[in-house]
Design an enzyme around this catalytic site. Structure first.
Site, PDB file in Angstrom:
ATOM      1  N   CYS A   2     -49.721  -6.983 -42.668  1.00 15.64           N
ATOM      2  CA  CYS A   2     -50.990  -7.631 -42.321  1.00 15.64           C
ATOM      3  C   CYS A   2     -51.305  -8.716 -43.345  1.00 15.64           C
ATOM      4  CB  CYS A   2     -52.158  -6.659 -42.414  1.00 15.64           C
ATOM      5  SG  CYS A   2     -52.198  -5.432 -41.138  1.00 15.64           S
ATOM      6  N   ARG A  16     -58.455 -11.574 -40.560  1.00 13.59           N
ATOM      7  CA  ARG A  16     -57.145 -10.994 -40.862  1.00 13.59           C
ATOM      8  C   ARG A  16     -56.238 -11.064 -39.643  1.00 13.59           C
ATOM      9  NH1 ARG A  16     -57.739  -5.233 -40.712  1.00 13.59           N
ATOM     10  NH2 ARG A  16     -55.733  -5.042 -41.765  1.00 13.59           N
ATOM     11  N   ASN A  79     -52.295  -2.220 -44.982  1.00 13.47           N
ATOM     12  CA  ASN A  79     -51.342  -1.187 -45.366  1.00 13.47           C
ATOM     13  C   ASN A  79     -50.855  -1.356 -46.805  1.00 13.47           C
ATOM     14  OD1 ASN A  79     -50.845   0.803 -43.502  1.00 13.47           O
ATOM     15  ND2 ASN A  79     -48.659   0.343 -43.422  1.00 13.47           N
TER      16      ASN A  79
END
Ligand SMILES: C[C@H](CCC(=O)NCCS(=O)(=O)O)[C@H]1CC[C@H]2[C@@H]3[C@H](O)C[C@@H]4C[C@H](O)CC[C@]4(C)[C@H]3C[C@H](O)[C@]12C
Length: 324
Positions: A2, A16, A79
C-alpha cells in the site's frame, strides 16, 4: 502493499492506495458524532468527532483502513508484516487494540501534536476483533495540514517518527525507509550535469534523465522512494480539480497493475482503490481498479449529530463517457 500520502495546496489532502489480492467489502463509511464507540480495554467515547473513510463494517463496528475527522486530522493503516508486534495489556497505560486505533485517535484529537502526547502513554494491545478478523500487522501514518508522523508498534514498544515526507508504504521500518532516501539524493527533475569524467562527452538525449535511477518496481522500499520523489516535486494549481487530479497522479505513480505482483499461483495484488480526502471540506474521493471515474462522498451532507453509521458501497464498474 500500500501507499499513503498527504498533499497541500490551498486545502489539505490525505489518501492512499489499497493494494491487495482480495477485498473485505469495504465501503465509504461516515461515523457521526453520537455513534457510541466501545473500546475493549478503555473507556467508551459516547460523543466524539465525526469521521469519514474506508472501512469494513463488522458487527456494527467500523473497521477503518483510512479516515479523516471533521477537524482535518487523518490516519491510515498499512501492512507492516514481520515487524508489527502488539503487546499484552499494560496496567497504567492506555490500552487500545489495533482495530480501535483509528477511531480512538480521530474521535478525540485535532492535531498531530495532540496525538503525539497521547501516544506517550499508549499500548497497542494484542486483542483481535474476532476470529474472522484477526490482528493485522499494520503501521500508521497520521497527518494534519502541517505535519505527519509514522507510528510503529514493534517488539521494543511504540515507535513514533516524524514523517517529513508525508508518505508511508510498508516494510522496512520507517527509519530505514528514510535512511534509504540518501541513496537517491542525486535524483533531480532537472536535466543531469555530468560529474562522471572530464574525458568523455555526454549527451542529454531525453527529458527526464535527471531522475534515472528512480525505482520503478512495486516493492515497498521502491514505492517509498518513487512516491516521495513524485510528491515532493509535485506542482499543481490550487483548485479542487487541480489538487485532487495531482493527488491521484501521485498515487498512480505507485499503483499496482494486475499481473505484475503474483502472491500465489494466478493470484495478483492490485490497487483495489485509491482515495483522496479533502481534509478541510470532508469530501472523500475514490477510484477503484476498474472505475477510473472519481466518485465523491461528502461527510457534511450527512447528519453528523446522528448515532448510526452511514456507508456507501464502492462503485466498481467502469464509467465511460461516450462523446458521440
Ligand atoms: C492489508 C491491508 C493493507 C494493504 C497492504 O499493505 N497490503 C499488502 C499485503 S502484503 O503485505 O503484500 O501481503 C490492510 C489495511 C487496513 C486493514 C484492515 C483494517 O485494519 C480493519 C480490519 C482490522 C482487523 O483486525 C482485520 C481486518 C481488517 C479489515 C484489516 C484487513 C487488512 O489488514 C487491511 C485491509
Amino acid at each position: 502493499m500500500c501507499t499513503g500520502a498527504n498533499y497541500t495546496t490551498r486545502d489539505h489532502y490525505f489518501g492512499r492506495n489499497l493494494d491487495l489480492e482480495f477485498s473485505y467489502n469495504e465501503t465509504v463509511t461516515v461515523t457521526p458524532r453520537n455513534f457510541p464507540f466501545a473500546f475493549r480495554r478503555s473507556e467508551s467515547l459516547v460523543t466524539h468527532h465525526a469521521m469519514i473513510g474506508m472501512a469494513t463494517i463488522a458487527d456494527g463496528y467500523p473497521l477503518y483502513y483510512d479516515a479523516t475527522n471533521e477537524q482535518g486530522l487523518s490516519m491510515a493503516g498499512l501492512n507492516f508484516p514481520g515487524n508489527a508486534v502488539y503487546h499484552p495489556e499494560a496496567p497504567g497505560r492506555t490500552n487500545i487494540t489495533p482495530f480501535e486505533f483509528i477511531p480512538w485517535i480521530l474521535g478525540q484529537f485535532e492535531t498531530v501534536g495532540e496525538v503525539k502526547s497521547a501516544l506517550e502513554t499508549m499500548n497497542l494491545v494484542d486483542i483481535s476483533f474476532n476470529e474472522t478478523f484477526p490482528l493485522s500487522p499494520l503501521h500508521w501514518i497520521i497527518s494534519d495540514r502541517t505535519e505527519s508522523i509514522t507510528v510503529e508498534s514493534v517488539a521494543e514498544g511504540l515507535r513514533v517518527y516524524d514523517n517529513p515526507v508525508g508518505v508511508l508504504t510498508n516494510n522496512p521500518p520507517f527509519d530505514m525507509q528514510m535512511f534509504n532516501l540518501n541513496n537517491f539524493m542525486h535524483l533531480s527533475k532537472h536535466p543531469p550535469e555530468t560529474h562522471f569524467s572530464d574525458e568523455l562527452e555526454f549527451d542529454v538525449y531525453s527529458r527526464g534523465m535527471g531522475a534515472i535511477g528512480l525505482p520503478g518496481d512495486l516493492s515497498s522500499a521502491s514505492r517509498f522512494v518513487k512516491a516521495a520523489f513524485t510528491k515532493l516535486n509535485s506542482v499543481s494549481g490550487e483548485t479542487e480539480s487541480e489538487s485532487i487530479s495531482q493527488f491521484f497522479q501521485i498515487l498512480g505513480s505507485v499503483a499496482q497493475q494486475r499481473g505484475c505482483v503474483e502472491v500465489s499461483p494466478d493470484e495478483f495484488e492490485i490497487t483495489i482503490y485509491s482515495s483522496c480526502c479533502n481534509t478541510d471540506t470532508g469530501v472523500y474521493y475514490y477510484t477503484t481498479y476498474e472505475n477510473s471515474r472519481i466518485t465523491a462522498v461528502d461527510m457534511h451532507r450527512e447528519d453528523l449529530d446522528g448515532r448510526a453509521l452511514i456507508d456507501y458501497p464502492l462503485i466498481h464498474e467502469q464509467q465511460i463517457l461516450r462523446q458521440n
